[in-house]
Scaffold this active site. Structure first.
Site, mmCIF file in Angstrom:
data_model
loop_
_atom_site.group_PDB
_atom_site.id
_atom_site.type_symbol
_atom_site.label_atom_id
_atom_site.label_comp_id
_atom_site.label_asym_id
_atom_site.label_seq_id
_atom_site.Cartn_x
_atom_site.Cartn_y
_atom_site.Cartn_z
ATOM 1 N N ASP A 61 -3.705 -18.147 0.656
ATOM 2 C CA ASP A 61 -4.773 -18.740 -0.137
ATOM 3 C C ASP A 61 -5.412 -20.015 0.447
ATOM 4 O OD1 ASP A 61 -2.152 -20.338 -0.116
ATOM 5 O OD2 ASP A 61 -2.438 -20.692 -2.079
ATOM 6 N N TYR A 95 0.928 -1.105 0.001
ATOM 7 C CA TYR A 95 -0.089 -0.123 -0.074
ATOM 8 C C TYR A 95 0.962 1.239 -0.079
ATOM 9 C CZ TYR A 95 -4.800 -1.744 0.797
ATOM 10 O OH TYR A 95 -6.108 -2.386 0.591
ATOM 11 N N ASP A 110 -13.005 -8.516 4.017
ATOM 12 C CA ASP A 110 -14.383 -8.369 3.072
ATOM 13 C C ASP A 110 -14.861 -9.992 3.118
ATOM 14 O OD1 ASP A 110 -13.888 -5.740 2.673
ATOM 15 O OD2 ASP A 110 -14.582 -6.040 0.605
HETATM 16 C C1 IPM Z 1 -10.759 -0.624 3.542
HETATM 17 C C2 IPM Z 1 -10.625 -0.295 2.027
HETATM 18 C C3 IPM Z 1 -9.320 0.860 1.931
HETATM 19 C C4 IPM Z 1 -8.251 -0.064 2.157
HETATM 20 C C5 IPM Z 1 -9.217 1.529 0.393
HETATM 21 C C6 IPM Z 1 -10.539 2.162 0.219
HETATM 22 C C7 IPM Z 1 -8.102 2.312 0.689
HETATM 23 O O1 IPM Z 1 -10.802 -0.969 1.440
HETATM 24 O O2 IPM Z 1 -10.617 0.148 4.646
HETATM 25 O O3 IPM Z 1 -10.754 -1.689 3.696
HETATM 26 O O4 IPM Z 1 -7.708 -0.963 1.037
HETATM 27 O O5 IPM Z 1 -7.582 -0.313 3.177
HETATM 28 MN MN MN Z 2 -11.208 -2.969 2.144
#
Ligand code: IPM
Ligand code: MN
Ligand code: NAD
Length: 352
Positions: free
Chosen positions: A218, A136, A246
């Protein structure tokens, strides 16, 4: 209790308003809320997604309540002007390297999960995601190769001290809850992950009572949906943590249910300075329709009361009210129901 409220874009303002209403209904002494623009709306109004005065307000507060950023209108801007840079900038500038993303299936609400109920019942874990390093924040760019082809590149790296401090956070959380710790990496391919694994092993020696194992990312994705009961605390880097959280939210039932706390080293009178936000984004597909589930943001406010203000009782009241509202059928479209943002917020407040 000075809280900087940064609603942001899309559904951000809609879900943040409900979380603020929950905080206000607790009538906590000394609660003061400040609000500022962040993300695409800040770019449109002030020419920058993270204006200096927004950053200053966040710094001056004891905690930040963040909605979401992201606006399709801004996707073609230079990267440094895109809405997402605001949340990345806040995390970096405020030193918030430890992102806690708890995911659990609410008792009695296993049917909200797309997983088989007997599998979903075992899902109760905490993802500890490193938040200010990894691919990142490395150098990145696009170039043209010798053969004239366009090429994009992003450097992935972790310094030992970055892994050490997040490993301590995860090991402390595991020790406190008598959980095992699973460190997730890709050490079979990546040098960044080999360093990660070596440092985690080193730090874990200070926590002999915490059972530790390592898993490739994975396999971890696969195990999270097939045997979620194998996980207690999951420690991982920024990119893998983004993806796995997620995934975990979908296994709980909806991304509209998962809160987060981003913490660093700065302390407040009764806890740790932090930024609190749902793990979801601005959801442009449903923005402005009053359909967003505000529970993730409301639960983020509960995490704020716990971590930044030492208000465990009020945090638990909010969490119980959310569980009760879900059990009573206050489900948004994300969970197959038809209740809107305001109705869900009201149902939670009525159960406080
Ligand atoms: C999260 C989001 C962020 C990340 C993005 C919007 C930069 O996906 O907070 O999970 O990747 O950290
Ligand atoms: Mn995210
Ligand atoms: P998203 O999380 O915004 O949405 C993914 C899907 O989940 C969409 O179908 C959306 O409608 C649904 N959803 C999300 N939150 C919901 C809620 N509370 N209630 C009901 N449904 C909900 O992810 P995306 O679509 O990939 O990204 C949209 C924008 O948000 C992008 O600009 C992205 O960069 C940004 N984003 C920001 C953050 C953040 O601010 N921390 C996090 C993730 C994505």
């Amino acid at each position: 209790m000075k809280i900087a409220v940064l609603p942001g874009d899309g559904i951000g303002p809609e879900v943040t308003a409900e979380a603020v209403a929950v905080l206000e209904s607790l009538a906590l002494p000394g609660l003061t809320l400040f609000q500022a623009d962040v993300g695409g709306i800040a770019y449109k109004r002030h020419g920058h997604p993270l204006p200096q005065e927004t950053l200053d307000m966040a710094r001056a507060a004891d905690a930040v309540l963040f909605g979401a950023v992201g606006d399709p209108d801004c996707d073609a801007l230079d990267r440094h002007l895109r809405p997402e840079q605001a949340i990345l900038g806040l995390r970096k500038e405020l030193g918030l390297f430890a992102n806690l993303r708890p995911a659990r299936v609410f008792a009695g609400l296993e049917h909200l999960s797309p997983l088989r109920a007997d599998i979903a019942a075992g899902l109760d874990l905490l993802i500890v995601r490193e938040l200010t390093g990894d691919v990142y924040f490395g150098a990145k760019g696009q170039r043209v190769t010798d053969t004239g082809e366009r090429e994009g590149w992003d450097a992935m790296s972790y310094a030992a001290h970055e892994v050490r401090r997040i490993a301590h956070v995860a090991l402390r959380a595991a020790a406190a809850g008598a959980h095992k710790l699973t460190s997730v990496d890709k050490a079979n391919v990546l040098e960044t992950s080999q360093l990660w694994r070596d440092v985690v092993v080193e730090v874990a020696a200070d926590y002999p009572d915490v059972p530790l194992d390592h898993m490739y990312v994975d396999n971890a994705a696969m195990q999270l949906v097939s045997h979620p009961d194998r996980f207690g605390v999951v420690l991982t880097g920024n990119l893998f943590g983004d993806i796995l959280s997620d995934l975990a939210s979908a296994a709980v039932g909806s991304i509209g249910l998962l809160p987060s706390a981003s913490l660093g080293e700065r302390t407040t009178a009764h806890g740790t300075f932090g930024l609190y936000e749902p793990i979801h984004g601005s959801a442009p597909d449903i923005a402005g329709q009053g359909k967003a589930n505000p529970m993730a943001t409301i639960l983020s406010a509960a995490m704020m009361l716990r971590h930044s203000f030492g208000r465990e009782a009020e945090a638990a009241r909010i969490e119980n009210a959310v569980s009760a509202a879900l059990a009573d059928g206050f489900l948004g479209g994300d969970l197959g129901g038809s209740h809107g943002t305001a109705a869900i917020g009201e149902a939670v407040r009525a159960r406080l």
